[in-house]
Design an enzyme around this catalytic site. Structure first.
Site, PDB file in Angstrom:
ATOM      1  CD  GLU A 104      15.013  10.282   9.503  1.00 38.73           C
ATOM      2  OE1 GLU A 104      13.998   9.809  10.056  1.00 38.73           O
ATOM      3  OE2 GLU A 104      15.960  10.795  10.130  1.00 38.73           O
ATOM      4  CE1 TYR A 116       5.881  14.698   4.643  1.00 33.41           C
ATOM      5  CE2 TYR A 116       7.500  13.383   3.470  1.00 33.41           C
ATOM      6  CZ  TYR A 116       6.456  13.473   4.358  1.00 33.41           C
ATOM      7  OH  TYR A 116       5.983  12.342   4.972  1.00 33.41           O
TER       8      TYR A 116
HETATM    9  C1  LIG Z   1       2.300  10.607   0.665  1.00 38.88           C
HETATM   10  C2  LIG Z   1       0.814  10.549   1.029  1.00 38.88           C
HETATM   11  C3  LIG Z   1       0.661  10.619   2.548  1.00 38.88           C
HETATM   12  C4  LIG Z   1       0.115  11.760   0.384  1.00 38.88           C
HETATM   13  O1  LIG Z   1      -1.226  11.787   0.846  1.00 38.88           O
HETATM   14  P1  LIG Z   1      -2.415  12.381  -0.054  1.00 38.88           P
HETATM   15  O2  LIG Z   1      -3.604  12.526   0.807  1.00 38.88           O
HETATM   16  O3  LIG Z   1      -2.574  11.591  -1.288  1.00 38.88           O
HETATM   17  O4  LIG Z   1      -1.805  13.812  -0.427  1.00 38.88           O
HETATM   18  P2  LIG Z   1      -2.577  15.108  -0.933  1.00 38.88           P
HETATM   19  O5  LIG Z   1      -3.834  14.721  -1.669  1.00 38.88           O
HETATM   20  O6  LIG Z   1      -2.725  16.054   0.202  1.00 38.88           O
HETATM   21  O7  LIG Z   1      -1.533  15.685  -1.993  1.00 38.88           O
HETATM   22  C5  LIG Z   1      -0.780  16.866  -1.763  1.00 38.88           C
HETATM   23  C6  LIG Z   1       0.326  16.961  -2.775  1.00 38.88           C
HETATM   24  O8  LIG Z   1       1.290  15.902  -2.594  1.00 38.88           O
HETATM   25  C7  LIG Z   1       1.813  15.524  -3.887  1.00 38.88           C
HETATM   26  N1  LIG Z   1       1.376  14.172  -4.232  1.00 38.88           N
HETATM   27  C8  LIG Z   1       0.495  13.390  -3.576  1.00 38.88           C
HETATM   28  N2  LIG Z   1       0.358  12.198  -4.203  1.00 38.88           N
HETATM   29  C9  LIG Z   1       1.165  12.230  -5.279  1.00 38.88           C
HETATM   30  C10 LIG Z   1       1.470  11.307  -6.330  1.00 38.88           C
HETATM   31  N3  LIG Z   1       0.895  10.084  -6.376  1.00 38.88           N
HETATM   32  N4  LIG Z   1       2.383  11.658  -7.253  1.00 38.88           N
HETATM   33  C11 LIG Z   1       2.983  12.863  -7.236  1.00 38.88           C
HETATM   34  N5  LIG Z   1       2.731  13.809  -6.262  1.00 38.88           N
HETATM   35  C12 LIG Z   1       1.826  13.486  -5.316  1.00 38.88           C
HETATM   36  C13 LIG Z   1       1.227  16.499  -4.876  1.00 38.88           C
HETATM   37  O9  LIG Z   1       2.072  17.621  -4.916  1.00 38.88           O
HETATM   38  C14 LIG Z   1      -0.098  16.832  -4.213  1.00 38.88           C
HETATM   39  O10 LIG Z   1      -0.675  18.022  -4.653  1.00 38.88           O
HETATM   40  P3  LIG Z   1      -1.678  17.982  -5.934  1.00 38.88           P
HETATM   41  O11 LIG Z   1      -2.670  16.889  -5.682  1.00 38.88           O
HETATM   42  O12 LIG Z   1      -2.278  19.354  -5.956  1.00 38.88           O
HETATM   43  O13 LIG Z   1      -0.801  17.690  -7.117  1.00 38.88           O
HETATM   44  C15 LIG Z   1       0.139   9.253   0.478  1.00 38.88           C
HETATM   45  O14 LIG Z   1       0.486   9.128  -0.891  1.00 38.88           O
HETATM   46  C16 LIG Z   1       0.547   7.987   1.214  1.00 38.88           C
HETATM   47  O15 LIG Z   1      -0.073   7.596   2.195  1.00 38.88           O
HETATM   48  N6  LIG Z   1       1.614   7.335   0.710  1.00 38.88           N
HETATM   49  C17 LIG Z   1       2.088   6.086   1.321  1.00 38.88           C
HETATM   50  C18 LIG Z   1       2.707   6.321   2.665  1.00 38.88           C
HETATM   51  C19 LIG Z   1       3.880   7.269   2.604  1.00 38.88           C
HETATM   52  O16 LIG Z   1       4.630   7.314   1.642  1.00 38.88           O
HETATM   53  N7  LIG Z   1       4.025   8.053   3.681  1.00 38.88           N
HETATM   54  C20 LIG Z   1       5.117   8.999   3.836  1.00 38.88           C
HETATM   55  C21 LIG Z   1       6.269   8.316   4.473  1.00 38.88           C
HETATM   56  S1  LIG Z   1       7.535   9.474   4.866  1.00 38.88           S
END
Ligand SMILES: CC(C)(COP(=O)(O)OP(=O)(O)OC[C@H]1O[C@@H](n2cnc3c(N)ncnc32)[C@H](O)[C@@H]1OP(=O)(O)O)[C@@H](O)C(=O)NCCC(=O)NCCS
Length: 150
Positions: A104, A116
């Site tokens: 979720e 995702y």
């Molecule tokens: C969601 C989260 C885990 C992504 O981690 P991350 O290491 O930054 O992700 P990645 O670098 O592997 O990014 C992969 C893809 O995700 C998407 N993405 C990641 N951050 C994004 C942003 N700020 N805005 C839009 N898309 C984003 C993009 O599609 C990205 O690909 P791209 O960089 O080629 O555009 C991180 O933002 C986070 O910790 N967020 C807070 C906690 C959270 O929301 N957890 C999920 C709860 S269900």
């Protein structure tokens, strides 16, 4: 970057990331229980210097994997770490011959939803008012593994 199993040594850093990321963070007690839970898989991405850059945890029950937590430290985001953690968890799900992986996410959480969707998860519905602080619906994302190669 190195993906390893979470252990007690990681917990203080994980708790700090929880507290700076979520409005309803997992407590130290919940994190400890997750470490000791025999049906949980708790993975950490370590930087070269050993610091925790991010983590993911999931429970597997009768061939169904539920991702309960995923976070990347604020200053380490957008470097592929979330992707690495998710990829590793899906690989584990395939090894365990899970039928699907599901989770979720807040409907407003665009970064996570994008992540995702990039990994082949489909939004199959919403749970109304699933979250508090602030109250919000959850989007349910699922990836079926049956027809995929292991
Ligand atoms: C969601 C989260 C885990 C992504 O981690 P991350 O290491 O930054 O992700 P990645 O670098 O592997 O990014 C992969 C893809 O995700 C998407 N993405 C990641 N951050 C994004 C942003 N700020 N805005 C839009 N898309 C984003 C993009 O599609 C990205 O690909 P791209 O960089 O080629 O555009 C991180 O933002 C986070 O910790 N967020 C807070 C906690 C959270 O929301 N957890 C999920 C709860 S269900």
């Amino acid at each position: 970057m190195n993906i390893v199993s979470a252990n007690r040594r990681h917990l203080d850093e994980i708790a700090a990331i929880e507290n700076s990321t979520f409005s309803d963070p997992w407590s130290m007690e919940t994190l400890r229980r997750e470490l000791e839970n025999p049906i949980s898989l708790f993975l950490v991405c370590e930087k070269e210097n050993g610091e925790v850059a991010g983590y993911i945890s999931a429970e597997t029950v009768v061939g169904e994997m539920y991702i309960g937590n995923l976070a990347v430290r604020q200053d380490c985001r957008r470097q592929g770490i979330g992707s690495l953690l998710l990829q590793e968890m899906v690989r584990e799900a395939k090894k365990m011959r899970c039928e699907f992986v599901t989770l979720e996410v807040r409907v407003s959480n665009t970064p996570a939803r994008n992540l995702y969707e990039r990994f082949g998860f489909s939004c199959l519905g919403e749970r109304r008012d699933y979250y508090a602080h602030p109250q919000e619906n959850a989007a349910i994302y699922t990836r079926y593994l049956n027809e995929e190669e292991t």
